[in-house]
Design a protein around this motif. Structure first.
Motif, PDB file in Angstrom:
ATOM      1  N   LEU B  60       0.823  -1.207   0.000  1.00  0.00           N
ATOM      2  CA  LEU B  60       0.000   0.000   0.000  1.00  0.00           C
ATOM      3  C   LEU B  60       0.856   1.256   0.000  1.00  0.00           C
ATOM      4  O   LEU B  60       0.340   2.367   0.171  1.00  0.00           O
ATOM      5  CB  LEU B  60      -0.898   0.001   1.238  1.00  0.00           C
ATOM      6  CG  LEU B  60      -1.867  -1.181   1.321  1.00  0.00           C
ATOM      7  CD1 LEU B  60      -2.529  -1.242   2.687  1.00  0.00           C
ATOM      8  CD2 LEU B  60      -2.918  -1.074   0.223  1.00  0.00           C
ATOM      9  N   HIS B  66       3.116   4.205   9.585  1.00  0.00           N
ATOM     10  CA  HIS B  66       1.676   4.238   9.352  1.00  0.00           C
ATOM     11  C   HIS B  66       0.971   3.211  10.235  1.00  0.00           C
ATOM     12  O   HIS B  66      -0.093   3.467  10.788  1.00  0.00           O
ATOM     13  CB  HIS B  66       1.380   3.945   7.881  1.00  0.00           C
ATOM     14  CG  HIS B  66       1.978   4.925   6.929  1.00  0.00           C
ATOM     15  ND1 HIS B  66       3.300   4.868   6.546  1.00  0.00           N
ATOM     16  CD2 HIS B  66       1.459   6.001   6.288  1.00  0.00           C
ATOM     17  CE1 HIS B  66       3.550   5.857   5.703  1.00  0.00           C
ATOM     18  NE2 HIS B  66       2.462   6.565   5.535  1.00  0.00           N
ATOM     19  N   PRO B 101      -1.341  11.908   5.077  1.00  0.00           N
ATOM     20  CA  PRO B 101      -1.796  10.993   4.031  1.00  0.00           C
ATOM     21  C   PRO B 101      -2.867  10.017   4.510  1.00  0.00           C
ATOM     22  O   PRO B 101      -3.799   9.696   3.761  1.00  0.00           O
ATOM     23  CB  PRO B 101      -0.522  10.243   3.639  1.00  0.00           C
ATOM     24  CG  PRO B 101       0.585  11.158   4.006  1.00  0.00           C
ATOM     25  CD  PRO B 101       0.117  11.886   5.223  1.00  0.00           C
ATOM     26  N   LEU B 102      -2.756   9.560   5.736  1.00  0.00           N
ATOM     27  CA  LEU B 102      -3.754   8.616   6.247  1.00  0.00           C
ATOM     28  C   LEU B 102      -5.126   9.277   6.312  1.00  0.00           C
ATOM     29  O   LEU B 102      -6.149   8.637   6.055  1.00  0.00           O
ATOM     30  CB  LEU B 102      -3.339   8.112   7.637  1.00  0.00           C
ATOM     31  CG  LEU B 102      -2.242   7.052   7.677  1.00  0.00           C
ATOM     32  CD1 LEU B 102      -1.820   6.744   9.106  1.00  0.00           C
ATOM     33  CD2 LEU B 102      -2.691   5.774   6.980  1.00  0.00           C
ATOM     34  N   GLU B 104      -6.010  11.931   4.422  1.00  0.00           N
ATOM     35  CA  GLU B 104      -6.408  12.217   3.040  1.00  0.00           C
ATOM     36  C   GLU B 104      -6.942  10.978   2.333  1.00  0.00           C
ATOM     37  O   GLU B 104      -7.848  11.060   1.513  1.00  0.00           O
ATOM     38  CB  GLU B 104      -5.210  12.778   2.257  1.00  0.00           C
ATOM     39  CG  GLU B 104      -4.927  14.241   2.585  1.00  0.00           C
ATOM     40  CD  GLU B 104      -3.602  14.706   1.995  1.00  0.00           C
ATOM     41  OE1 GLU B 104      -2.865  13.860   1.433  1.00  0.00           O
ATOM     42  OE2 GLU B 104      -3.296  15.902   2.113  1.00  0.00           O
ATOM     43  N   GLN B 105      -6.344   9.856   2.650  1.00  0.00           N
ATOM     44  CA  GLN B 105      -6.768   8.624   1.980  1.00  0.00           C
ATOM     45  C   GLN B 105      -7.920   7.939   2.702  1.00  0.00           C
ATOM     46  O   GLN B 105      -8.310   6.830   2.346  1.00  0.00           O
ATOM     47  CB  GLN B 105      -5.583   7.669   1.856  1.00  0.00           C
ATOM     48  CG  GLN B 105      -4.519   8.168   0.888  1.00  0.00           C
ATOM     49  CD  GLN B 105      -3.224   7.373   1.015  1.00  0.00           C
ATOM     50  OE1 GLN B 105      -3.239   6.174   1.253  1.00  0.00           O
ATOM     51  NE2 GLN B 105      -2.096   8.056   0.851  1.00  0.00           N
ATOM     52  N   GLY B 106      -8.410   8.586   3.722  1.00  0.00           N
ATOM     53  CA  GLY B 106      -9.617   8.075   4.351  1.00  0.00           C
ATOM     54  C   GLY B 106      -9.429   6.938   5.327  1.00  0.00           C
ATOM     55  O   GLY B 106     -10.352   6.156   5.553  1.00  0.00           O
ATOM     56  N   TYR B 107      -8.268   6.817   5.892  1.00  0.00           N
ATOM     57  CA  TYR B 107      -8.052   5.784   6.904  1.00  0.00           C
ATOM     58  C   TYR B 107      -8.306   6.318   8.305  1.00  0.00           C
ATOM     59  O   TYR B 107      -8.700   5.591   9.189  1.00  0.00           O
ATOM     60  CB  TYR B 107      -6.615   5.257   6.839  1.00  0.00           C
ATOM     61  CG  TYR B 107      -6.300   4.472   5.595  1.00  0.00           C
ATOM     62  CD1 TYR B 107      -6.721   3.151   5.465  1.00  0.00           C
ATOM     63  CD2 TYR B 107      -5.591   5.042   4.548  1.00  0.00           C
ATOM     64  CE1 TYR B 107      -6.436   2.414   4.330  1.00  0.00           C
ATOM     65  CE2 TYR B 107      -5.292   4.313   3.401  1.00  0.00           C
ATOM     66  CZ  TYR B 107      -5.720   3.009   3.300  1.00  0.00           C
ATOM     67  OH  TYR B 107      -5.445   2.289   2.181  1.00  0.00           O
ATOM     68  N   LYS B 127     -12.649   2.126   6.789  1.00  0.00           N
ATOM     69  CA  LYS B 127     -11.537   1.719   5.932  1.00  0.00           C
ATOM     70  C   LYS B 127     -10.250   1.539   6.751  1.00  0.00           C
ATOM     71  O   LYS B 127      -9.498   0.590   6.543  1.00  0.00           O
ATOM     72  CB  LYS B 127     -11.313   2.800   4.863  1.00  0.00           C
ATOM     73  CG  LYS B 127     -10.230   2.490   3.850  1.00  0.00           C
ATOM     74  CD  LYS B 127     -10.121   3.625   2.838  1.00  0.00           C
ATOM     75  CE  LYS B 127      -8.955   3.423   1.875  1.00  0.00           C
ATOM     76  NZ  LYS B 127      -8.747   4.594   0.992  1.00  0.00           N
TER      77      LYS B 127
END
Lengths: 194, 194
Positions: B60, B66, B101-102, B104-107, B127
Motif C-alpha cells: 500500500l 503508518h 496521508p492517512l 487524506e486517503q480516508g483511513y 476503511k
DNA sequence: CCGGTTTGGTCAGCAATATTGACACATTTT
DNA sequence: AAAATGTGTCAATATTGCTGACCAAACCGG
C-alpha cells in the motif's frame, strides 16, 4: 525479507490441540486484547531497550546499524562480510555504508581469509571492543533490571517467546551464534557485582 | 576473579530451563552470555515480528510508521495529536508526514475536540479499521504461534520481562492504553461531537 | 590455463523515517 | 490584550534501507 509466510505449525505446542471446550481459556482462543498487548509491549520494550545504546552512539555520530555490526562482529570474530549480511538481513550496500567507516575509524579490523583469500574476516580492534563493551554495559544494566524484576522463571519464558517470534532463518542464525559463542571465556572484569 | 567465565547456561532450546538458581545471587551475576542472548533475541524477534505487517504495508506504499498510527489510534479512539506524539516519541513533523496521508486517503478521521476545540480527535474510519485489522491479523498469527509453542507460563514471563524493559514513561502510557481499553469497550469519554 | 562462479567493493539513484528550527493560525487561558 | 497551547506546514538534513550496475580478485572444474 524474512519470510512471513510461515503457516501454522501442525505440530501442536506443549498444549496440544485444545478441545472445543467450554471455557475458552486455552491458547487457541488468544483474545484480541491479549495480542494487542503483545504489540504494545514489543513496541515500547524494544524502543526503550535500544534507547540507552542509541544515546551513546549518537555522541559518536553513529546509529543503531553500527551497533549491530559491532555486536555481531564481537559475537563472532572472524565473521565474513557475507555471513554478516545474512545475519543482518540487509544489502551489501547498506552494510558497506556502516562497515567502511567503522574500519576507517579503527573500530573493526579486516584480515584476509586463510582458506579463501577473497574473504575479509572481520574482528573488533581494541578500540572497537571498548566501544562495543560500553554499549553492551549500558544495555546490560537495562536488561538486568528487567530480569531482576521479573524473576528467573519469567526470563525463561521471555526467551521462549522471543525465540518463537523468530522465523526459521533467524533461529538457525541464532543457533550458529550460540555455538560460536566467542568471548564467554574472558569476562573476568565484569564479574563484579554491578 | 571468580567465575563469570564458565558454567554456561547450557544453551536453552525450546526446552531450556532457567539456570539453577541457588540464591538471588545468580540474577545479580547475570552472565555476559545470557545478556548477549537477550540482545540477539530482541533483534531477531522484533525484526521477524514486524516483517509480516511490513509486507502488507509495502503493498500500500506505507511503512511501519503508518501502522503505528493505525494501531494506537485504533487502540484509543479520540486520541489527540499531542497524545499520539507522546506515545510514539517522535516529532510533530514526522507524525504529520504519515498522519496527513492517512487522513487524506480516508483511513483516519479527525474531529474537533468538544472540550478544547483546538484539538483534533483522531479515530479510524471503517476503511482504517479494516486495514488495521488486516495488519493485526497477520501479526496475530505470528504471535499466536510463538505463544502456543512457548506455553502460557512462558507468555506470562515474556510479558513481565517486556514490561520491565520499558521505561517509566512507556509504562505509564501502556497503563493508560490498557485502562482506555480498545475498540468500543469503554470509550464513553470520547463522545463524538463531529 | 580458461572460463564461470563466488566474494566483496563501489557507484548512482531513490525512498522511508526520523531530526531541528521556524513560522502561522486558531483557540484557550491569564 | 497578551501569553500559552494545539496543530499544521515549510525547508533542510541525517540515517538506514533499497535496486541495479559494474568491477576486481580469487576460487574451482574441466
Amino acid at each position: 525479507m524474512p519470510e512471513g509466510s510461515e503457516s501454522k505449525p501442525a505440530a501442536p505446542g506443549p498444549e496440544g490441540r485444545p478441545p472445543p471446550a467450554p471455557a475458552g481459556r486455552n491458547l487457541l482462543f488468544l483474545r484480541e486484547e491479549e495480542l494487542r498487548l503483545a504489540q504494545d509491549l514489543l513496541f515500547f520494550g524494544y524502543r526503550d531497550f535500544t534507547a540507552g545504546a542509541d544515546a551513546i552512539l549518537a555522541e559518536l555520530g553513529m546509529g543503531r546499524a553500527h551497533h549491530r555490526v559491532l555486536h555481531f562482529v564481537g559475537r563472532r570474530p572472524g565473521i565474513t562480510v557475507g555471513e554478516l549480511l545474512g545475519i543482518l538481513g540487509i544489502t551489501k550496500q547498506s552494510l558497506g555504508r556502516v562497515l567502511t567507516p567503522l574500519v576507517e575509524q579503527g573500530y573493526v579490523a579486516q584480515s584476509t581469509g586463510r582458506a579463501d583469500r577473497r574473504q575479509r574476516l572481520l574482528s573488533l580492534t581494541p578500540k572497537g571492543e571498548a566501544l562495543e563493551r560500553r554499549l553492551f554495559e549500558r544495555q546490560r544494566e537495562w536488561v538486568m533490571r528487567a530480569y531482576r524484576e521479573a524473576g528467573p522463571a519469567a526470563v525463561e519464558g521471555f526467551r521462549r517467546v522471543m525465540r518463537g517470534l523468530m522465523g526459521p532463518e533467524a533461529r538457525a542464525q541464532l543457533e550458529r551464534l550460540e555455538r560460536a559463542s566467542p568471548r564467554g571465556a574472558d569476562t573476568t572484569h565484569l564479574a563484579r557485582t554491578g
